[in-house]
Write a protein that holds these residues in place. Structure first.
Motif, PDB file in Angstrom:
ATOM      1  N   MET A 155       0.556  -1.379  -0.344  1.00 58.76           N
ATOM      2  CA  MET A 155      -0.176   0.049  -0.139  1.00 58.76           C
ATOM      3  C   MET A 155       0.896   1.744   0.211  1.00 58.76           C
ATOM      4  O   MET A 155       1.407   1.094   1.057  1.00 58.76           O
ATOM      5  N   GLY A 156       0.295   1.989  -1.124  1.00 55.96           N
ATOM      6  CA  GLY A 156       1.698   3.687  -0.736  1.00 55.96           C
ATOM      7  C   GLY A 156       0.505   4.391   0.099  1.00 55.96           C
ATOM      8  O   GLY A 156      -1.007   4.529   0.265  1.00 55.96           O
ATOM      9  N   VAL A 157       1.302   5.345   0.425  1.00 59.64           N
ATOM     10  CA  VAL A 157       1.017   6.123   2.144  1.00 59.64           C
ATOM     11  C   VAL A 157       0.245   7.125   1.187  1.00 59.64           C
ATOM     12  O   VAL A 157      -0.436   7.707   1.515  1.00 59.64           O
ATOM     13  N   HIS A 158       0.493   7.329   0.022  1.00 61.91           N
ATOM     14  CA  HIS A 158       0.259   8.947  -0.858  1.00 61.91           C
ATOM     15  C   HIS A 158       1.002   8.369  -3.055  1.00 61.91           C
ATOM     16  O   HIS A 158       1.068   7.173  -2.794  1.00 61.91           O
ATOM     17  N   GLY A 159       0.023   9.252  -3.309  1.00 58.46           N
ATOM     18  CA  GLY A 159      -0.056   8.522  -4.886  1.00 58.46           C
ATOM     19  C   GLY A 159       1.286   8.627  -5.139  1.00 58.46           C
ATOM     20  O   GLY A 159       2.041  10.244  -4.839  1.00 58.46           O
ATOM     21  N   GLY A 160       2.088   7.837  -6.279  1.00 60.49           N
ATOM     22  CA  GLY A 160       3.049   8.315  -6.909  1.00 60.49           C
ATOM     23  C   GLY A 160       4.079   8.068  -6.278  1.00 60.49           C
ATOM     24  O   GLY A 160       5.516   8.025  -6.584  1.00 60.49           O
ATOM     25  N   VAL A 161       3.758   6.858  -4.693  1.00 64.41           N
ATOM     26  CA  VAL A 161       5.436   6.142  -4.609  1.00 64.41           C
ATOM     27  C   VAL A 161       5.888   5.387  -5.002  1.00 64.41           C
ATOM     28  O   VAL A 161       6.819   5.136  -4.249  1.00 64.41           O
ATOM     29  N   GLY A 162       5.136   4.864  -5.643  1.00 67.82           N
ATOM     30  CA  GLY A 162       5.584   3.378  -6.687  1.00 67.82           C
ATOM     31  C   GLY A 162       5.595   1.859  -5.925  1.00 67.82           C
ATOM     32  O   GLY A 162       5.838   1.292  -5.673  1.00 67.82           O
ATOM     33  N   ALA A 163       3.760   1.757  -5.051  1.00 70.90           N
ATOM     34  CA  ALA A 163       3.451   0.907  -4.517  1.00 70.90           C
ATOM     35  C   ALA A 163       3.175  -0.579  -5.479  1.00 70.90           C
ATOM     36  O   ALA A 163       3.897  -1.628  -5.312  1.00 70.90           O
ATOM     37  N   SER A 164       2.469   0.419  -6.564  1.00 72.15           N
ATOM     38  CA  SER A 164       2.630  -0.976  -7.560  1.00 72.15           C
ATOM     39  C   SER A 164       3.407  -1.693  -7.925  1.00 72.15           C
ATOM     40  O   SER A 164       3.325  -2.338  -8.356  1.00 72.15           O
ATOM     41  N   PRO A 271      -4.858   0.432  -3.104  1.00 76.89           N
ATOM     42  CA  PRO A 271      -4.775   1.577  -3.251  1.00 76.89           C
ATOM     43  C   PRO A 271      -5.424   1.940  -1.323  1.00 76.89           C
ATOM     44  O   PRO A 271      -5.827   1.200  -0.456  1.00 76.89           O
ATOM     45  N   ARG A 272      -4.810   3.145  -0.616  1.00 79.26           N
ATOM     46  CA  ARG A 272      -4.745   3.325   0.010  1.00 79.26           C
ATOM     47  C   ARG A 272      -6.550   3.393   1.057  1.00 79.26           C
ATOM     48  O   ARG A 272      -6.597   3.711   1.497  1.00 79.26           O
ATOM     49  N   HIS A 273      -6.860   4.545   0.438  1.00 76.69           N
ATOM     50  CA  HIS A 273      -8.933   4.110   0.634  1.00 76.69           C
ATOM     51  C   HIS A 273      -9.378   3.502   1.284  1.00 76.69           C
ATOM     52  O   HIS A 273      -9.945   3.318   1.373  1.00 76.69           O
ATOM     53  N   LEU A 274      -9.283   2.208   0.408  1.00 76.63           N
ATOM     54  CA  LEU A 274      -9.237   1.170   0.412  1.00 76.63           C
ATOM     55  C   LEU A 274      -9.201   0.217   2.468  1.00 76.63           C
ATOM     56  O   LEU A 274      -9.214  -0.639   1.973  1.00 76.63           O
ATOM     57  N   LEU A 275      -8.356   0.810   2.488  1.00 80.96           N
ATOM     58  CA  LEU A 275      -7.894  -0.278   3.914  1.00 80.96           C
ATOM     59  C   LEU A 275      -8.554  -0.326   4.889  1.00 80.96           C
ATOM     60  O   LEU A 275      -8.733  -1.361   5.079  1.00 80.96           O
ATOM     61  N   SER A 276     -10.542   0.401   4.968  1.00 80.03           N
ATOM     62  CA  SER A 276     -11.296   0.015   5.949  1.00 80.03           C
ATOM     63  C   SER A 276     -12.441  -0.658   5.252  1.00 80.03           C
ATOM     64  O   SER A 276     -12.093  -2.230   5.844  1.00 80.03           O
ATOM     65  N   ALA A 303       2.900   7.193   9.491  1.00 75.12           N
ATOM     66  CA  ALA A 303       3.123   7.305  10.645  1.00 75.12           C
ATOM     67  C   ALA A 303       1.640   6.777  10.821  1.00 75.12           C
ATOM     68  O   ALA A 303       1.290   6.501  11.703  1.00 75.12           O
ATOM     69  N   ARG A 304       0.791   7.222  10.072  1.00 73.31           N
ATOM     70  CA  ARG A 304      -0.975   7.574  10.235  1.00 73.31           C
ATOM     71  C   ARG A 304      -1.256   6.239   9.691  1.00 73.31           C
ATOM     72  O   ARG A 304      -2.078   5.272  10.801  1.00 73.31           O
ATOM     73  N   TYR A 305      -0.824   5.819   8.652  1.00 76.20           N
ATOM     74  CA  TYR A 305      -0.833   4.183   8.616  1.00 76.20           C
ATOM     75  C   TYR A 305      -0.564   2.576   9.411  1.00 76.20           C
ATOM     76  O   TYR A 305      -1.062   2.276   9.622  1.00 76.20           O
ATOM     77  N   VAL A 306       1.233   3.102   9.841  1.00 80.31           N
ATOM     78  CA  VAL A 306       1.124   2.275  10.612  1.00 80.31           C
ATOM     79  C   VAL A 306       0.933   2.223  12.733  1.00 80.31           C
ATOM     80  O   VAL A 306      -0.319   1.827  12.915  1.00 80.31           O
ATOM     81  N   GLN A 307      -0.482   3.493  13.042  1.00 72.64           N
ATOM     82  CA  GLN A 307      -0.836   3.537  13.834  1.00 72.64           C
ATOM     83  C   GLN A 307      -2.439   2.916  13.625  1.00 72.64           C
ATOM     84  O   GLN A 307      -3.053   1.984  14.016  1.00 72.64           O
ATOM     85  N   ALA A 308      -3.329   2.883  12.202  1.00 70.41           N
ATOM     86  CA  ALA A 308      -3.973   2.573  11.499  1.00 70.41           C
ATOM     87  C   ALA A 308      -4.372   1.089  11.485  1.00 70.41           C
ATOM     88  O   ALA A 308      -4.947   0.663  12.181  1.00 70.41           O
ATOM     89  N   LEU A 309      -3.013   0.632  10.992  1.00 69.12           N
ATOM     90  CA  LEU A 309      -2.494  -1.218  11.370  1.00 69.12           C
ATOM     91  C   LEU A 309      -2.187  -1.616  12.948  1.00 69.12           C
ATOM     92  O   LEU A 309      -2.869  -2.509  13.336  1.00 69.12           O
ATOM     93  N   GLY A 310      -1.981  -1.090  13.524  1.00 68.20           N
ATOM     94  CA  GLY A 310      -2.104  -1.476  14.751  1.00 68.20           C
ATOM     95  C   GLY A 310      -3.632  -1.314  15.470  1.00 68.20           C
ATOM     96  O   GLY A 310      -3.888  -1.831  15.909  1.00 68.20           O
ATOM     97  N   ALA A 311      -4.361  -0.116  15.304  1.00 69.90           N
ATOM     98  CA  ALA A 311      -5.936   0.004  15.623  1.00 69.90           C
ATOM     99  C   ALA A 311      -6.463  -0.824  15.427  1.00 69.90           C
ATOM    100  O   ALA A 311      -8.056  -0.975  15.622  1.00 69.90           O
ATOM    101  N   LEU A 312      -5.925  -1.167  13.440  1.00 64.90           N
ATOM    102  CA  LEU A 312      -7.196  -2.685  13.041  1.00 64.90           C
ATOM    103  C   LEU A 312      -6.870  -3.954  13.884  1.00 64.90           C
ATOM    104  O   LEU A 312      -7.289  -4.849  12.864  1.00 64.90           O
ATOM    105  N   GLN A 313      -5.415  -3.727  14.670  1.00 62.57           N
ATOM    106  CA  GLN A 313      -5.071  -5.288  15.368  1.00 62.57           C
ATOM    107  C   GLN A 313      -4.738  -6.120  13.828  1.00 62.57           C
ATOM    108  O   GLN A 313      -4.992  -7.152  13.727  1.00 62.57           O
TER     109      GLN A 313
END
Length: 405
Positions: A155-164, A271-276, A303-313
């Motif tokens: 998952m890319g934390v924002h667009g254009g970082v090359g995750a795909s 895509p990052r917006h589909l995490l939930s 940092a925010r996505y690391v925190q979100a993954l922790g919240a999702l256990q």
């Protein structure tokens, strides 16, 4: 090598280029008995070959595994080790009947614990062999290795970082270097680039399968995936931009279950917006790779996505990859500043290497197939994501790893 190919039944529902039954036996008496059973039971697409379990391992590295397999342990000095090696090359879900010359209750129990459906002692008895084959085909839940595909989410934390790009390259590496059956799932259903990166055309139907569990069946890979080669498959979509897309993913669990039963690795480009909406998939992943760049926004969002993954256990390992990283002389942030922003270290860096990308494009191959610094760095990520890499090898300064590339 003597091979018996039988086509006693029509081809309905049979996967392309896949034997439905294979046997590897080291003596002629067992071979003839198994041939007779195949003819008696009208088993379609059957292959019987002379050879022990080592021959089976070598061949199944190159061809698709059958749903039912008989292997000969007569010449094996370490039967359990050989069974584990067989499990490593077989697709998940394969049922195995072992035959051998040792009449040993301890060996029998060990093989059962390893996932073998049955163990028969030579000379084979026709009635016992038939019972073992029929019991396996009737769905006794014993599968060699008792495993499903290892799932990794990028998952890319924002667009254009090359995750795909990283996801596609690592899926390619799993299939081409590890010789393992791999599926790449591109969940950007309207503008995903996985098919473009691997020079394949998406097959229609992925959106429907993800929306409705009734659209998934045992032939999901054959129906919905674009076949790059014998071991690499891409699930992609070019859903019209004007079409509304439901993000409920009600069919995701059934879809992933089928795909993971037919592969060794599944790489998901999320895509990052589909995490939930895809939270259940992310929770079942062995590895979650967050791809960022070394910008202030990138570090903040990581940092925010690391925190979100922790919240999702999410129990899987979370890796942070800094992609397109500048060299130490032009680095914007010091290592201490990066650690302060993230609250953790970056696990891997991939250099900003324009020449490597240009060379890969000219060759018509994924970047990971080359020998540039960026190629080597992506290979190191692939090793870690596959579960084979030693985490201790990735420790050390980010800047040192950049300088020493």
């Amino acid at each position: 090598m003597d091979t018996l190919e039988m086509r006693a039944m029509p081809d309905t529902g049979v996967m392309e280029n896949r034997s439905q039954f294979m046997a590897f036996v080291s003596d002629s008496e067992s071979e003839e008995l198994i041939k007779g059973l195949v003819q008696q039971l009208l088993i379609p697409h059957a292959s019987i070959q002379r050879g022990d379990i080592s021959v089976a391992i070598r061949q199944l590295e190159e061809v698709r595994s059958p749903p039912l397999l008989i292997v000969d342990l007569s010449d094996s000095k370490m039967p359990l080790q050989d069974i584990n090696a067989l499990a490593d090359v077989c697709e998940p879900g394969v049922k195995v009947i072992a035959i051998g010359e040792q009449n040993d209750v301890g060996l029998f129990r060990d093989l059962m614990r390893a996932g073998v459906s049955d163990y028969l002692v030579k000379p084979l008895n026709s009635s016992l062999l038939q019972t073992a084959v029929v019991s396996s085909e009737e769905g006794m839940d014993t599968r060699i290795g008792s495993k499903i595909a290892r799932l990794s989410v990028f998952m890319g934390v924002h667009g254009g970082v090359g995750a795909s790009t990283l996801a596609a390259n690592i899926a390619y590496h799993f299939s081409s270097e590890f010789k393992r059956r791999t599926s790449l799932l591109d969940l950007d259903l309207q503008t995903g680039v996985s098919s473009l990166l691997l020079d394949s055309d998406p097959v229609s139907g992925l959106l429907e399968a993800l929306d409705d569990p009734r659209r998934t069946d045992s032939l999901v890979v054959e129906r919905l995936a674009s076949k790059v080669d014998e071991k690499l498959f891409v699930f992609g979509s070019e859903t019209p931009l004007e079409r509304p897309i439901s993000s409920g993913f009600r069919g995701m669990e059934a879809f992933l279950q089928e795909v993971r039963q037919q592969c060794h690795f599944v790489v998901a480009d999320l895509p990052r917006h589909l995490l939930s909406p895809a939270a259940q998939m992310v929770r079942s992943a062995s590895t979650i790779v967050l791809v960022t760049d070394l910008t202030l926004a990138g570090l903040r969002d990581t940092a925010r996505y690391v925190q979100a993954l922790g919240a999702l256990q999410c129990p899987g390992e979370v890796l942070v990859v800094a992609n397109k990283a500048p060299d130490s002389r032009s680095a914007r942030f010091k290592e201490s500043e990066i650690r302060e922003q993230l609250g953790r270290d970056i696990d891997f860096t991939v250099s900003l290497d324009t020449k490597a990308f240009q060379d890969a494009e000219l060759r018509g191959e994924p970047l990971i197939a080359g020998s540039h610094a960026a190629s080597r760095q992506i290979k190191a990520i692939a090793e870690r994501v596959s579960g084979r890499g030693d985490p201790r090898r990735t420790r050390g300064s980010i800047l040192k790893r950049l300088i020493g590339r």
